[in-house]
Design an enzyme around this catalytic site. Sequence first.
Site, mmCIF file in Angstrom:
data_model
loop_
_atom_site.group_PDB
_atom_site.id
_atom_site.type_symbol
_atom_site.label_atom_id
_atom_site.label_comp_id
_atom_site.label_asym_id
_atom_site.label_seq_id
_atom_site.Cartn_x
_atom_site.Cartn_y
_atom_site.Cartn_z
ATOM 1 N N ARG A 41 0.926 -1.372 -0.074
ATOM 2 C CA ARG A 41 0.228 -0.394 -0.286
ATOM 3 C C ARG A 41 0.965 1.346 0.229
ATOM 4 O O ARG A 41 1.991 0.958 0.252
ATOM 5 C CB ARG A 41 -1.138 0.252 1.282
ATOM 6 C CG ARG A 41 -0.005 0.366 2.737
ATOM 7 C CD ARG A 41 -0.165 1.329 3.008
ATOM 8 N NE ARG A 41 0.996 2.226 4.593
ATOM 9 C CZ ARG A 41 1.886 2.176 3.907
ATOM 10 N NH1 ARG A 41 2.073 2.521 2.811
ATOM 11 N NH2 ARG A 41 2.505 2.374 5.449
ATOM 12 N N GLU A 47 -0.089 11.138 8.097
ATOM 13 C CA GLU A 47 1.096 10.364 8.203
ATOM 14 C C GLU A 47 1.222 10.210 9.940
ATOM 15 O O GLU A 47 1.415 11.596 10.361
ATOM 16 C CB GLU A 47 2.299 10.352 7.177
ATOM 17 C CG GLU A 47 3.333 9.538 7.143
ATOM 18 C CD GLU A 47 2.643 8.314 5.745
ATOM 19 O OE1 GLU A 47 2.232 7.323 6.272
ATOM 20 O OE2 GLU A 47 2.426 8.918 5.409
ATOM 21 N N HIS A 48 1.133 9.455 10.421
ATOM 22 C CA HIS A 48 2.123 9.402 12.051
ATOM 23 C C HIS A 48 0.661 9.804 12.536
ATOM 24 O O HIS A 48 0.683 10.434 13.896
ATOM 25 C CB HIS A 48 3.002 10.592 12.111
ATOM 26 C CG HIS A 48 4.345 9.916 11.759
ATOM 27 N ND1 HIS A 48 4.565 8.631 12.816
ATOM 28 C CD2 HIS A 48 5.466 9.555 10.967
ATOM 29 C CE1 HIS A 48 6.457 8.054 12.319
ATOM 30 N NE2 HIS A 48 6.321 8.930 11.243
ATOM 31 N N ASP A 50 -2.075 7.579 12.653
ATOM 32 C CA ASP A 50 -2.829 6.017 12.631
ATOM 33 C C ASP A 50 -3.397 5.976 13.952
ATOM 34 O O ASP A 50 -3.989 5.534 14.280
ATOM 35 C CB ASP A 50 -2.496 4.938 11.551
ATOM 36 C CG ASP A 50 -1.178 5.395 12.123
ATOM 37 O OD1 ASP A 50 -0.155 6.048 12.975
ATOM 38 O OD2 ASP A 50 -0.462 3.808 11.670
ATOM 39 N N GLY A 143 11.520 -2.290 2.468
ATOM 40 C CA GLY A 143 12.479 -1.270 2.784
ATOM 41 C C GLY A 143 11.893 0.527 2.441
ATOM 42 O O GLY A 143 12.355 0.739 2.697
ATOM 43 N N GLY A 145 8.631 1.784 2.679
ATOM 44 C CA GLY A 145 7.499 1.935 3.375
ATOM 45 C C GLY A 145 6.325 1.142 2.513
ATOM 46 O O GLY A 145 5.424 2.571 2.768
ATOM 47 N N SER A 147 4.643 -1.458 2.772
ATOM 48 C CA SER A 147 4.407 -2.339 3.528
ATOM 49 C C SER A 147 3.954 -3.974 3.125
ATOM 50 O O SER A 147 3.484 -4.886 3.178
ATOM 51 C CB SER A 147 2.529 -2.212 4.013
ATOM 52 O OG SER A 147 2.288 -0.445 4.980
ATOM 53 N N ASP A 193 -1.679 -1.086 7.557
ATOM 54 C CA ASP A 193 -1.036 -1.197 6.663
ATOM 55 C C ASP A 193 -2.235 -2.628 6.579
ATOM 56 O O ASP A 193 -2.250 -2.958 5.203
ATOM 57 C CB ASP A 193 0.192 -1.573 7.199
ATOM 58 C CG ASP A 193 1.561 -0.459 6.952
ATOM 59 O OD1 ASP A 193 0.040 0.812 6.985
ATOM 60 O OD2 ASP A 193 2.170 -1.047 7.779
ATOM 61 N N TYR A 243 10.429 6.267 16.467
ATOM 62 C CA TYR A 243 9.986 6.216 16.803
ATOM 63 C C TYR A 243 8.546 5.821 18.139
ATOM 64 O O TYR A 243 7.444 6.719 18.548
ATOM 65 C CB TYR A 243 8.910 4.723 15.878
ATOM 66 C CG TYR A 243 7.676 4.411 15.461
ATOM 67 C CD1 TYR A 243 7.176 5.044 14.706
ATOM 68 C CD2 TYR A 243 6.827 2.744 16.924
ATOM 69 C CE1 TYR A 243 5.648 4.587 14.426
ATOM 70 C CE2 TYR A 243 5.752 3.039 16.609
ATOM 71 C CZ TYR A 243 5.136 3.347 14.768
ATOM 72 O OH TYR A 243 3.872 3.211 15.144
#
Length: 405
Positions: A41, A47-48, A50, A143, A145, A147, A193, A243
């Site tokens: 996806r 973004e950030h 969820d 790698g 991003g 998913s 995801d 994160y």
Amino acid sequence: MTSQEINSYTGPLADLVQRLAETFIAENSSPPEWIVAAPGRVNLIGEHIDYNDGFVLPMAIERYIVIAAAKSDSDEAVVNLRSVNMDQVAQLDLTKVPEPSLPPKWHSYIEGVFAGFMKKIGADASSKLPAMNLLLESNVPLGGGLSSSAALEVATATLLEAVTGVAMGLDEKALLCQKAEHDFAGVPCGIMDQFSSVFGQENAFMLLDCRSQELKHVPFSSDNISVLITNTNVKHELSGGEYGQRRSQCDSALKKLGADSWRNVTMAQVEAAKDQLGDVEFRRARHVVTEIDRTWKAAKAIESGQWDELGEMMYASHASLKDDYEVSCEELDLLVELANSIGSQGGVYGSRMTGGGFGGCTVTLVESTKVAEVTAEMEKQYQEKTGIEPHSFASRPAIGAHRIK
């Protein structure tokens, strides 16, 4: 699959399905009994947030993980796994429910789904799950991003449904796969995801409310607009637990604001609490509140075909992620700047980083007739300035996980 069955399958998956089926036959001397696919996806905006009760607006992409499988002749209750991409093998014991092991391995995601599914079907697990040979191949960039891990989990769950005849609800399947990633990969991901890979529809984005888990498909019927995904081919290794740090900063800010959800917070409240929050938490809060608002408005812009307006929101989202949330990097910023410099006169409406950040991909909204030209220009300038060769592809919103055979 027979040659006739292979040749009759069409669409974006055709080459991958045919190649994997032929490889399976070559390695096992018989065709697969089951073939399933699940997509990666890309998130257009949101973004950030969820994990902050926000909205996300992803789409499933025309890049898939495909699994081919058949019962084996083994007297042992085992599943033999092989990844074509990694050229690695593993074995899974069906006589017991898998347990997490550290550090996670490539097949940990598969084990996590098997564990959740075996617990779901209970005492019948050993009788319903035969000894099998599984072969998997992916064209989801690793790698970047996009998913690939969620696609692997959802493809595994879809295969287990096909093998056993035990169907799960779509929500249930997505949540089982999310738990597999939490428990077996140690990644406390949100629901975006796995939900994207399960619920994907052709020609539709998905507006997902991460608080209620309510999902609304947003039609994207215009053939004049394409989504260009460009991989920086960098992933910066960070040592500070960024994160988790961002999550704790958001939680701390929300507590200081005296609210139980970011959905109940306004920018006026954030501005009024600026001194109490301090500079870092103020900027984190500003990103969360404005990105939630942008994502909701972006869905409305798609519905009404307001591409210029949508593009401006994408640029604003990137600026917020860069300056307020501090999860971008020079390479991501460069790609967005290159897209912006091409501008609407060159067919670009908007661009932003997508995914966790610190590397990975950008997503760019482009006039369909200008995709090749925009791709060539962005890749040329990016490589000249960084010495790194990027990788780009355009995608329409794609169908979610499904059984092919």
